[in-house]
Design an enzyme around this catalytic site. Structure first.
Site, PDB file in Angstrom:
ATOM      1  N   LEU A 167       0.831  -1.208   0.000  1.00 25.32           N
ATOM      2  CA  LEU A 167       0.000   0.000   0.000  1.00 25.32           C
ATOM      3  C   LEU A 167       0.861   1.253   0.000  1.00 25.32           C
ATOM      4  CD1 LEU A 167      -3.112   0.881   2.056  1.00 25.32           C
ATOM      5  CD2 LEU A 167      -1.077   2.287   2.390  1.00 25.32           C
ATOM      6  N   MET A 168       0.527   2.162  -0.889  1.00 26.28           N
ATOM      7  CA  MET A 168       1.185   3.463  -0.908  1.00 26.28           C
ATOM      8  C   MET A 168       0.165   4.518  -0.477  1.00 26.28           C
ATOM      9  SD  MET A 168       2.228   5.654  -4.213  1.00 26.28           S
ATOM     10  CE  MET A 168       0.542   6.273  -4.176  1.00 26.28           C
ATOM     11  N   ASN A 169       0.585   5.438   0.418  1.00 24.87           N
ATOM     12  CA  ASN A 169      -0.282   6.604   0.630  1.00 24.87           C
ATOM     13  C   ASN A 169       0.483   7.896   0.393  1.00 24.87           C
ATOM     14  OD1 ASN A 169       0.327   5.353   3.390  1.00 24.87           O
ATOM     15  ND2 ASN A 169      -0.577   7.218   4.156  1.00 24.87           N
ATOM     16  N   ASP A 170       0.617   8.772   1.339  1.00 24.85           N
ATOM     17  CA  ASP A 170       1.050  10.147   1.056  1.00 24.85           C
ATOM     18  C   ASP A 170       2.370  10.273   0.290  1.00 24.85           C
ATOM     19  OD1 ASP A 170      -0.849  10.120   3.034  1.00 24.85           O
ATOM     20  OD2 ASP A 170       0.295  11.277   4.462  1.00 24.85           O
ATOM     21  N   GLN A 190       4.734   7.243   1.620  1.00 22.34           N
ATOM     22  CA  GLN A 190       4.305   6.349   2.688  1.00 22.34           C
ATOM     23  C   GLN A 190       4.043   4.989   2.067  1.00 22.34           C
ATOM     24  OE1 GLN A 190       3.240   7.147   6.389  1.00 22.34           O
ATOM     25  NE2 GLN A 190       5.161   7.998   5.646  1.00 22.34           N
ATOM     26  N   SER A 211       4.439  10.676   7.676  1.00 19.87           N
ATOM     27  CA  SER A 211       4.747  11.635   6.604  1.00 19.87           C
ATOM     28  C   SER A 211       5.661  12.769   7.035  1.00 19.87           C
ATOM     29  CB  SER A 211       3.454  12.234   6.061  1.00 19.87           C
ATOM     30  OG  SER A 211       2.813  11.263   5.287  1.00 19.87           O
ATOM     31  N   ARG A 254       1.810  15.717  13.672  1.00 20.79           N
ATOM     32  CA  ARG A 254       2.643  15.025  12.683  1.00 20.79           C
ATOM     33  C   ARG A 254       2.767  15.763  11.357  1.00 20.79           C
ATOM     34  NH1 ARG A 254      -1.736  11.370  13.574  1.00 20.79           N
ATOM     35  NH2 ARG A 254      -3.402  11.619  12.039  1.00 20.79           N
ATOM     36  N   ASP A 255       3.496  15.142  10.452  1.00 23.29           N
ATOM     37  CA  ASP A 255       3.641  15.569   9.053  1.00 23.29           C
ATOM     38  C   ASP A 255       4.428  16.871   8.896  1.00 23.29           C
ATOM     39  OD1 ASP A 255       1.956  13.382   8.814  1.00 23.29           O
ATOM     40  OD2 ASP A 255       0.156  14.584   8.506  1.00 23.29           O
ATOM     41  N   GLU A 303      -4.221  17.337   8.938  1.00 18.44           N
ATOM     42  CA  GLU A 303      -3.031  16.582   8.532  1.00 18.44           C
ATOM     43  C   GLU A 303      -2.319  17.283   7.377  1.00 18.44           C
ATOM     44  OE1 GLU A 303      -4.696  12.645   7.581  1.00 18.44           O
ATOM     45  OE2 GLU A 303      -4.004  11.970   9.537  1.00 18.44           O
TER      46      GLU A 303
END
Ligand code: FRU
Length: 469
Positions: free
Chosen positions: A38-41, A57, A101, A159-160, A218
């Site tokens: 799985l890929m996210n940000d 991510q 992230s 975060r981030d 976020e």
């Protein structure tokens, strides 16, 4: 960083930056996507020492949101990308539940990553550390550990980090949740990236009289653009409106004046950044020539993602195409970067009744459509774009049942440009005044057909594949 030997060979190869070929008909021809897991940000987007780097991510172990690592691609032109060895794994106490992230900076010639170490406890609570890692001579990254603990007055959801330099100082924005469970954006300053001073809240609930702005913000990103400042961020928990904020998690922007001397951001209203089904956690960087470029994650955790057919092939989600940003007449405009024109094969044109237009290959296509009347674009009987005097309606069959889900862009449409890949469309309205990004999973071969009695003018190109080398 040691890659566990029990992990499958395909994973071992990808971690080392060796490409893999996927045979899935839905795997993109020219967008970035994970070859496994799985890929996210998008993370750490930067032009550094003559190349673009994009981190992401990544859970390489499955199609769910666990074990977040940082994957890494690089490119000379934002079109042809290559795999780089995985950059970060959650293998320290302070990031044991995910290297979340963050961003990348050029610190005196050293590519430096700023990310969140996410730590969860047995009682369900969590903490977050803002951490650094620097590139070593072998191209991998050495962790330097945490530089900022959780600030007082906030829950473990801080975060981030997005970090940038201004007048010899480093600045960092962070997404946060206060103890009353309200979303905020925090600002910090540092002379050396290691010691950070808080400058306060620059956006979120209660700042500039903003009320009901959700429970967590976020992925903030603050930058100068065409003489103004823009803050992009992802407020979770905004009330759904009939034609806006329809996704579980929307992405938004606001513009205004940011003052470095007193760390105040006087901004206007929140606007939705993308009105499609899948768009979240975008990040921007400055291109070599000063253009502001954005890439977003074409995925939203809406509960249906586990039903996406790509999971059977071991991967899920993709990035948007890179988009150039501009600010004009109070509007944030997004257009595909001009480098993508390299992918175009011969230009073709067609003019006549929509219903008698040729069926086009949906898998690798860019088209511009002009019409004075209503028209419907049918993407392989799976996704439908209806254009009329009110604006655009995008409909898609739910993956769960026969329900038809709808997203809207309201306003007069003067131009329409659509970029298609094997399981995605990106619709650019009025030179980027509106964008609708969506995944869809057609049967193959997938065709686009035009419906209705209106006269339309089409200009279109098949697109070459630009799979990762
Ligand atoms: C946004 C996000 C970030 C977090 C990351 C974890 O999609 O929730 O806030 O850092 O994903 O993968």
């Amino acid at each position: 960083m040691t890659i566990p030997s029990r992990w499958p060979a395909v994973l071992q190869a990808v971690m080392k930056g060796q490409p893999q070929t996927l045979t899935d008909d839905h795997y993109p021809q020219w967008h970035l996507a994970p070859v496994i897991g799985l890929m996210n940000d998008p993370n750490g987007f930067i032009w550094f020492a003559g190349r673009y780097h994009l981190f992401y991510q990544w859970n390489p172990l499955g199609c769910d949101h666990r074990y977040k690592c940082w994957g890494h691609w690089s490119s000379a032109d934002l079109v042809q990308w290559q795999h780089e060895p995985m950059a970060l794994m959650p293998d320290e106490e302070y990031d044991r539940n995910g290297c979340y992230s963050g961003s990348a900076v050029d610190n005196q010639g050293v590519l430096t990553l700023c990310y969140t170490g996410n730590v969860k406890f047995d009682d369900g609570s969590r903490t977050a550390w803002q951490c650094l890692a620097v590139q070593n001579e072998a191209g991998g990254f050495d962790k330097l550990g945490p530089v900022l603990p959780l600030p007082e007055g906030y829950t473990g959801h801080v975060r981030d980090p997005k970090v940038w330099q201004h007048d010899g100082q480093w600045y960092m924005v962070l997404g946060a949740q206060d103890l009353q469970k309200r979303g905020k954006v925090l600002l910090y300053q540092s002379a050396d990236l290691h010691s950070w001073q808080p400058l306060g809240e620059i956006a979120g609930h209660g700042v500039n009289d903003l009320a009901d702005a959700g429970y967590m913000w976020e992925c903030p990103d603050l930058f100068e653009l065409d003489g103004t400042h823009v803050l992009i961020c992802c407020p979770q928990g905004l009330a759904r409106e009939p034609h806006r904020y329809r996704n579980t998690y929307p992405s938004t922007w606001m513009s205004g004046d940011f003052h470095y001397d007193d760390a105040k951001f006087e901004h206007g209203a929140l606007h939705e950044l993308d009105a499609g089904f899948e768009f979240y956690a975008p990040q921007t960087t400055l291109a070599a020539d000063g253009r502001r470029i954005l890439i977003g994650w074409m995925g939203v955790p809406d509960g249906e993602e586990v039903l996406q057919p790509t999971c059977e092939h071991g991967w899920i989600h993709q990035m948007t195409c890179p988009r150039e940003l501009h600010f004009r007449d109070g509007k944030l405009l997004q257009t595909p970067i001009r480098e993508l024109q390299q992918l175009r094969e011969e230009e073709q044109n067609w003019h006549g009744n929509a219903a008698s237009a040729p069926a086009l290959d949906a898998g690798r296509l860019e088209f511009e459509l002009k019409t004075d009347a209503a028209v419907k674009v049918n993407f392989a009987d799976t996704l439908w774009l209806s254009l009329d005097e009110k604006g655009i309606r995008l409909e898609r069959k739910s993956l769960r049942n026969d329900e038809i889900l709808t997203r809207y862009w309201n306003g007069k449409v003067t131009s329409l440009r659509v970029l298609c890949d094997r399981s995605s469309v990106e619709i650019f309205i009025n030179e980027g005044e509106g964008v609708m990004s969506s995944r869809y999973f057609p049967g193959h071969p997938a065709q686009i057909r035009f419906e209705g009695a209106s006269v339309i003018t089409l200009r279109y190109w098949l697109l070459r594949a630009s799979m990762i080398e």
